[in-house]
Motif scaffolding. Structure first.
Motif, short mmCIF file in Angstrom:
data_model
loop_
_atom_site.label_atom_id
_atom_site.label_comp_id
_atom_site.label_asym_id
_atom_site.label_seq_id
_atom_site.Cartn_x
_atom_site.Cartn_y
_atom_site.Cartn_z
N PRO A 1 0.82 -1.22 0.00
CA PRO A 1 0.00 0.00 0.00
C PRO A 1 0.85 1.27 0.00
CG PRO A 1 -0.91 -1.59 1.52
CD PRO A 1 0.40 -2.16 1.04
N ALA A 2 1.97 1.24 0.71
CA ALA A 2 2.85 2.41 0.75
C ALA A 2 3.42 2.71 -0.64
CB ALA A 2 3.99 2.18 1.75
N TYR A 3 3.81 1.66 -1.35
CA TYR A 3 4.35 1.83 -2.70
C TYR A 3 3.28 2.41 -3.62
CZ TYR A 3 6.66 0.72 -7.10
OH TYR A 3 7.24 0.81 -8.34
N ARG A 4 2.05 1.90 -3.49
CA ARG A 4 0.95 2.39 -4.32
C ARG A 4 0.67 3.86 -4.05
NH1 ARG A 4 -2.85 -2.17 -5.83
NH2 ARG A 4 -1.76 -4.03 -5.23
N ARG A 5 0.67 4.23 -2.77
CA ARG A 5 0.43 5.64 -2.40
C ARG A 5 1.51 6.53 -2.98
NH1 ARG A 5 -1.10 3.56 2.53
NH2 ARG A 5 0.94 3.94 3.42
N GLU A 6 2.74 6.08 -2.87
CA GLU A 6 3.87 6.88 -3.37
C GLU A 6 3.78 7.06 -4.89
OE1 GLU A 6 6.73 9.41 -2.81
OE2 GLU A 6 5.84 8.31 -1.15
N ALA A 7 3.42 6.00 -5.59
CA ALA A 7 3.28 6.08 -7.05
C ALA A 7 2.16 7.05 -7.42
CB ALA A 7 2.99 4.69 -7.62
#
Length: 44
Positions: free
Chosen positions: A11-17
């Motif tokens: 989820p953190a990676y998705r938010r950052e993207a």
């Protein structure tokens, strides 16, 4: 034919993207290519 294993993104990676697209105002296609994910995946 061998099936490809789907990559999973945290989820953190998705938010950052998503933040990259929103904050920079760049098209989804450009950001997706830059970080190496599919354009349709990032569009979600």
């Amino acid at each position: 034919m061998a099936s490809k294993k789907r990559k999973s993104y945290t989820p953190a990676y998705r938010r950052e993207a998503a933040r990259l697209v929103i904050d920079t105002g760049r098209p989804i296609a450009h950001v997706a290519r830059e970080i190496g994910v599919g354009e349709q995946l990032l569009g979600r």
